[in-house]
Design an enzyme around this catalytic site. Structure first.
Site, PDB file in Angstrom:
ATOM      1  N   GLU A  86       0.835  -1.212   0.000  1.00 16.67           N
ATOM      2  CA  GLU A  86       0.000   0.000   0.000  1.00 16.67           C
ATOM      3  C   GLU A  86       0.871   1.264   0.000  1.00 16.67           C
ATOM      4  O   GLU A  86       0.544   2.251  -0.639  1.00 16.67           O
ATOM      5  CB  GLU A  86      -0.937  -0.032   1.215  1.00 16.67           C
ATOM      6  N   GLU A 104      -3.524  -9.721   4.200  1.00 14.16           N
ATOM      7  CA  GLU A 104      -4.270  -9.400   5.424  1.00 14.16           C
ATOM      8  C   GLU A 104      -5.295 -10.469   5.788  1.00 14.16           C
ATOM      9  O   GLU A 104      -5.564 -10.696   6.966  1.00 14.16           O
ATOM     10  CB  GLU A 104      -4.977  -8.040   5.271  1.00 14.16           C
TER      11      GLU A 104
END
Ligand code: CO8
Length: 308
Positions: free
Chosen positions: A162, A182
């Protein structure tokens, strides 16, 4: 007036777009007043790079090289690291001599994500605060009015992927590994991943990576459009500098306006995005660099841009 203050800025991007000339006229007075009252904000931030613990900062001419430097934890983004990154970004927002930024990592990782040991006992509210803090910092990085290249040396996982996506361009070492793992931890990407990954490589590919949490090598990341280029590990920083220097030979103003047009335009419908493009082009016509660029071409010489 800074580009960030224009009404195309993300915070108020839904507003109707007007011609930039009108905007400048309308906002000039308020800008002056704001500058008087918050004058300190416009001063370059004081920062002592030597005091940073988790980030290393080096300057090479007009390029700042930021190295995420917490290798014992794979450069994971704990609060201290994020705060240091914020400090460096704030410095960059005000620093006029630095024209480009390269972001890389020390050791085996670029960044292996949010710090799992820090957030292991977080509940909803603390998790949201953590995500909010990181998102604001990544937004600031994305909005910097100068080109930022991520030189991805190793693992770019979760918050690391990210972070790389908040940069303008991504060059990967052939040893780099990417992923949004995640779901393995029972959470979802929330440092911008569900949105930036979908915008960058399309929703279908983003869902593949986010739903499965699978890790991909640099060559697959290139095929997906997640990175711009893959190079041999030992050449990574040199290649990043080469790419940056190619950009820095151009008019910094033109590059800056192009960045705003692309980044802000992506969040607008096409009509408004094209309005924005025209207005920024009009602004670029008002620059000294535009005159220099066009005259240099006609006089068959190399342009000497002044960033004005
Ligand atoms: N956080 C904290 N510590 C980490 C992290 C991390 N993300 N990644 C690695 N470390 C630590 C390890 O715990 C280990 O510490 P120690 O030596 O004390 O045991 C050290 O770094 C070295 O790691 P490994 O021994 O695991 O090294 P390997 O080479 O075997 O593996 C990997 C490297 C593949 C990178 C592996 O460490 C790994 O899978 N890391 C986790 C990657 C990950 O899951 N990232 C996503 C995290 S979540 C996220 O980024 C966004 C969610 C945000 C939610 C916010 C709340 C709402």
């Amino acid at each position: 007036m800074k580009i960030q203050d224009l009404p195309y800025n993300k915070s108020i991007k839904k507003q109707k777009i007007y011609f930039v000339g009108t905007i400048i006229a309308n906002n000039l007075l308020s800008d002056v007043i704001i500058l008087i009252f918050v004058g300190g904000w416009s001063m370059p931030n004081k920062i002592n790079f030597d005091e940073l613990k988790n980030i290393k900062v080096e300057r090479e001419q007009n390029i700042l090289i930021i190295t995420m430097n917490r290798p014992k934890a794979m450069n994971a983004l704990n609060n201290d690291t994020l705060s240091e990154l914020l400090e460096v970004i704030r410095f960059l927002e005000e620093e006029r001599e630095i024209l480009g930024v390269i972001l890389t990592g020390e050791g085996k990782a670029f960044v292996a994500g949010a710090d799992i040991s820090q957030m292991k006992d977080y509940g909803a509210e603390e998790g949201r605060t953590y995500a909010n803090f990181a998102q604001k910092i990544f937004n600031k990085l994305e909005d910097l009015e100068k080109p930022v290249i991520a030189a991805i040396n190793g693992y770019a996982l979760g918050g690391g992927c990210e972070l790389a996506m908040s940069c303008d361009l991504r060059i990967a070492s052939d040893k780099a590994v990417f992923g949004q793992p995640e779901v393995n931890l029972g959470v979802i990407p929330c440092f911008g991943g569900t949105q930036r990954l979908s915008r960058l490589i399309g929703a279908g590919r983003a869902k593949d990576l986010i739903y499965t949490g699978r890790l991909i090598q640099a060559d697959e990341a290139l095929t997906m459009g997640l990175v711009n280029k893959v190079v041999e590990a030992e050449n990574l920083i040199d290649e990043a500098k080469k790419m940056m220097n190619l950009i820095l030979e151009k008019s910094p103003i033109a590059v800056r306006y192009a960045k705003v047009a692309i980044n802000s335009g992506l969040d607008l419908d096409l009509d408004n995005a094209l309005e924005l493009e025209k207005d920024l082009a009009a602004l670029s016509f008002a620059s000294e660099d535009k005159k220099e660029g066009m005259y240099a071409f006609l006089e068959k010489r190399k342009a000497e841009f002044k960033n004005r």
